[in-house]
Scaffold this active site. Sequence first.
Site, PDB file in Angstrom:
ATOM      1  N   ASP A   1      38.389  43.604  29.477  1.00 45.87           N
ATOM      2  CA  ASP A   1      38.873  43.536  30.866  1.00 45.87           C
ATOM      3  C   ASP A   1      40.152  42.706  30.932  1.00 45.87           C
ATOM      4  OD1 ASP A   1      38.955  44.054  33.531  1.00 45.87           O
ATOM      5  OD2 ASP A   1      37.386  42.642  34.108  1.00 45.87           O
TER       6      ASP A   1
ATOM      7  N   GLY B   1      33.665  33.111  43.048  1.00 50.86           N
ATOM      8  CA  GLY B   1      33.331  33.914  41.871  1.00 50.86           C
ATOM      9  C   GLY B   1      32.107  34.742  42.207  1.00 50.86           C
TER      10      GLY B   1
ATOM     11  N   PHE C   1      29.182  34.500  41.020  1.00 51.99           N
ATOM     12  CA  PHE C   1      27.926  33.751  41.065  1.00 51.99           C
ATOM     13  C   PHE C   1      27.939  32.608  42.067  1.00 51.99           C
ATOM     14  CE2 PHE C   1      28.084  35.742  36.914  1.00 51.99           C
ATOM     15  CZ  PHE C   1      26.838  36.336  36.862  1.00 51.99           C
TER      16      PHE C   1
ATOM     17  N   GLU D   1      30.811  29.545  44.299  1.00 51.65           N
ATOM     18  CA  GLU D   1      32.173  29.103  44.556  1.00 51.65           C
ATOM     19  C   GLU D   1      32.873  28.590  43.303  1.00 51.65           C
ATOM     20  OE1 GLU D   1      30.883  26.302  47.359  1.00 51.65           O
ATOM     21  OE2 GLU D   1      31.355  27.560  49.087  1.00 51.65           O
ATOM     22  N   VAL D   2      34.218  28.678  43.316  1.00 51.74           N
ATOM     23  CA  VAL D   2      35.015  28.052  42.263  1.00 51.74           C
ATOM     24  C   VAL D   2      35.726  26.876  42.932  1.00 51.74           C
ATOM     25  CG1 VAL D   2      36.832  28.372  40.553  1.00 51.74           C
ATOM     26  CG2 VAL D   2      35.394  30.302  41.194  1.00 51.74           C
TER      27      VAL D   2
HETATM   28  O1  ACK Z   1      44.209  33.446  41.970  1.00 55.20           O
HETATM   29  P1  ACK Z   1      43.545  32.168  42.102  1.00 55.20           P
HETATM   30  O2  ACK Z   1      44.222  31.034  42.749  1.00 55.20           O
HETATM   31  O3  ACK Z   1      42.990  31.703  40.668  1.00 55.20           O
HETATM   32  O4  ACK Z   1      42.083  32.406  42.751  1.00 55.20           O
HETATM   33  C1  ACK Z   1      41.097  32.574  41.789  1.00 55.20           C
HETATM   34  C2  ACK Z   1      39.832  31.840  42.199  1.00 55.20           C
HETATM   35  O5  ACK Z   1      39.754  30.658  41.440  1.00 55.20           O
HETATM   36  C3  ACK Z   1      38.550  32.654  41.952  1.00 55.20           C
HETATM   37  O6  ACK Z   1      38.458  32.985  40.597  1.00 55.20           O
HETATM   38  C4  ACK Z   1      40.932  30.490  40.703  1.00 55.20           C
HETATM   39  N1  ACK Z   1      40.559  29.923  39.396  1.00 55.20           N
HETATM   40  C5  ACK Z   1      39.600  30.365  38.549  1.00 55.20           C
HETATM   41  N2  ACK Z   1      39.581  29.590  37.456  1.00 55.20           N
HETATM   42  C6  ACK Z   1      40.531  28.646  37.636  1.00 55.20           C
HETATM   43  C7  ACK Z   1      41.000  27.552  36.832  1.00 55.20           C
HETATM   44  N3  ACK Z   1      40.484  27.296  35.637  1.00 55.20           N
HETATM   45  N4  ACK Z   1      41.981  26.793  37.313  1.00 55.20           N
HETATM   46  C8  ACK Z   1      42.529  27.079  38.523  1.00 55.20           C
HETATM   47  N5  ACK Z   1      42.128  28.094  39.314  1.00 55.20           N
HETATM   48  C9  ACK Z   1      41.144  28.856  38.857  1.00 55.20           C
HETATM   49  C10 ACK Z   1      41.595  31.831  40.546  1.00 55.20           C
END
Ligand code: ACK
Length: 986
Positions: A748, A632, A634, A636-637
């Site tokens: 957005d 993200g 800010f 890592e996710v």
């Molecule tokens: O397309 P993705 O697999 O789905 O890759 C992005 C990545 O994190 C960066 O934003 C995934 N992501 C974000 N929030 C979530 C969530 N709540 N559950 C699963 N994946 C998520 C997003």
Amino acid sequence: MSSGVNACLIIVLLRVLFTDSTHSNQVMLLDTTTVLGELGWKTYPVNGWDTITEMDEQNRPIHTFQVCHVMEPNQNNWLRSNWISRQAAQKVFVELRFTLRDCNSIPWVSGTCKETFNLYYMETDESHSVKFKPGHYTKIDTIAADESFTQTDLGDRILKLNTEVREVGPITQKGFYLAFQDIGACIALVSVRVYYKKCPFTLRNLATFPDTIPRMDSSSLVEVRGTCVNNAEERDTPKLYCGADGDWLVPLGRCVCSRGYEELDGTCFACRPGFYKAFTGNTKCSKCPLHSFTYDEGSSLCQCEAGFFRAGKDPPTMACTRPPSPPRNVVFNINETSLFLEWSPPSDTGGRSDLTYNVLCKKCGSDPEQCELCGGGLRFFPRPQGLTNASVTVLDFAAHANYTFEIESLNGVSELGSFPRPVAAITVSTEQGGPSLVGMVKKDWASPSSIALSWQEPEQHDTAVLDYEIKYYEKEHEQLSYSSTRTKTPSAIIAGLKPSTHYVFHVRARTSAGYSSYGPKVEYETGDDASNMAADQGQVLVIVTAAVGGFALLVILTLFFLITGRCQWYIKAKMKSVEKRRANCLNGHIPSPEVKTYIDPDAYEDPTQAVQEFAKEINPTWIHIERVIGAGEFGEVCSGRLRPPGMREIPVAIKTLKGGSVECQRRDFLREASIMGQFDHPNIIRLEGVVTKSQPVMIVVEYMEKGSLDSFLRKHDAQLTMIQLVGMLRGIAAGMKYLSDMGYVHRDLAARNILVNSNLVCKVSDFGLSRVLEDDPEAAYTTTGGKIPIRWTSPEAIAYRKFSSASDVWSYGIVMWEVMSYGERPYWEMSNQDVILSIEEGYRLPAPMGCPVALHQLMLHCWQEERSHRPRFTDIVSFLEKLICNPSSLLPLVEDMESLPESPGDVSDYPLFISIGDWLDSIKMSQYKNNFLAAGYTTLDSVSRMSIEDVRRTGVTLIGHQRRIVSSIQMLRLQLLHIQETGFHV
Ligand code: ACK
């Protein structure tokens, strides 16, 4: 003075100079340096010129002619060559190499010493020696030395060799003599070469060109046509021009290797076994396509392996394919009037994309062996055969019947495969309490133009008859046409008939459970008395008003609004009642709770207060991080698990704030949590809590297994059913309705900001107002300075930052388009600037391939320029729910529109392209202009009839480009239809 001075030195030097000095475009007629025996040239007088023949170190003769009578006045010494054949020459070149002594270097010779000599020639056909007569000779030129013997200051003599070339011609006789006249110079003539020029045999562009003699006139060229090398064919006539200097000029046209041959070093070689070349041209041989082979050399086509085929129109470059396996998972859904059959595509499409389905209906009794075809009573929508979608709607089926539907998959090579073809079958019982047959139909009276009928009501279980349908036709014209009418009572007056004519009638009943079968046919004749006509008409009026007016009007209105998509009025007028019904239709639908109002976290003086108010603080020990799933803005996710004490463990996504972030970054990061924490809706990503009291700072949200919607769609291209797609759209709209009801404007909304869980539930995510836009890689700066995701944003938001729920609706329309095109980029590769301009000019995205009319019409409504004309999210949710409850309303696809009698809706909103070039430019596919023209598509009308196969055949190989072109062709079709209907021409 001796003319033999330095002769030896000269000879050795010249031998070196002359070696290998000929050119390939010169044909030598005479070269004194290569003549082995005596030259036999004549001198007049005999003591004038000296002929000296010496031997070099290889024992080859060196012929030199010398004269040096510089002391004596009135010299006239002639040297004459042998007869020289001119061969093919029209013009010859004479090259002389000689030394000539400078008179100043010789003492006491002034007055008698000369520094030039003269060159003459005489043409003659006589090859035998003719008597020398100086008067018969024509002067070519006076030859002077460029250089001569000179003496250095130190007295050394330096040898200077002169080379002079003269053109002679035109020569018309068979040969000629050359003559050299000395008038008192000191000359050593060391070589004479006579040649003419030709353009030599050459190979260019796989064509050979023969030796060619240039024209005399140096300004005109000889045009020469080439001959293709073996196994090559002319592409454009190969030509070269032969110039006066013997150079080939201006290559035109070429040959190309024939089928089965490829070019290598100017020749055409046969393709090796296992390779083929299908077309004439300078491409290389290719490996046989999948499932094909060849053992021969020089193959232009590979044979299909056993069980694989090529359809008539398949290009030889295409892999061999086979018939598909049968469809899978056939399911049905039945209501009172329609039976909806749906199935999954075959597991093996045979390697082709021209998949269609045929549906065959059989009626089977107790013995499954004794089935008979269902007959003509059933109607299939859109049709029973050649279906391109994996579904069909069956209408007019009888109640209390068992139908067996056999569905077979077909592709372009099914006809070539084995029979019988495997099918998927499903048996459907319409035994849901549908009406039984009506009783005997009686004639009450007949006039010349009408017949009054009545019948017994069917024996009912407990459902009332809604109406009856009477089908009738002239007995004599049974095959031609029939009419039908409806009535709510068990009687009818059929008007508009011909006098004294036999008519056949049969009647069926309709209840909420569906239609009965038609009752037995009865035959009645009209009367021949015209006096009852007025009465008939009065009765008919009543019947038409009651039966047609009551029922048909409703049907027509429904179809009109569904199909023409003028849904805004419709949505507003109808949605209230739909609202009530949808709870029955959609399982598990939860009515919206009392709606709160969104509070902007920036309204808090201390943003931490907002976080505390709207987000639960989580103890980090309850969180178990498993893996990083993305990045993200800010930090890592990650994905992981959350287990608060005494509660069950749940999967979560954890957004982290990277170490070293400054206070304002921390505030921005947590703002999203303050916003998300205010929402509670099944289609909004749920905030579980935040970690703010320890490092790293985290936002914990529910885990969405399938990740973001855009990448999910791209991964599952063409794999979702229509109902799944519309269900996802409904979810997003429901989430957006909730947000707009709370007064929150997303700004957005895009597929990349929607997350999908394992049940395909879509949830809106990525909150944070302007920060979201800063964060979004799609956002671009506008002229007004803001950063905006142009392709998703409404014109008023781009122009003057007027963001509202109506601008979110515009974005929602774009999300619909992304969903229906399985994640295609809106407006493809058009630049942001072009997108803005084209929207201003009224261009709207065309329907993606396979998009139902109803959905594209909804998109167009979301993209109304005037924002107050756009539907609200509440309207959108209701409309989509209605579509889900009536799946047959999703059957008319934009590409099927031509077959519908209704007007195509708002197609006049689209620009009307004038030429194929304009059209391709407008969809950024200009690179295919030549392909379309080469394939013979020169008018938009012809393009509008192209199928995806046709598009492929023009050479558009990229799937994305095929899609874009086909979507646009669908729109084109609607435009042309619109033109036909309105008479409006560009
Ligand atoms: O397309 P993705 O697999 O789905 O890759 C992005 C990545 O994190 C960066 O934003 C995934 N992501 C974000 N929030 C979530 C969530 N709540 N559950 C699963 N994946 C998520 C997003």
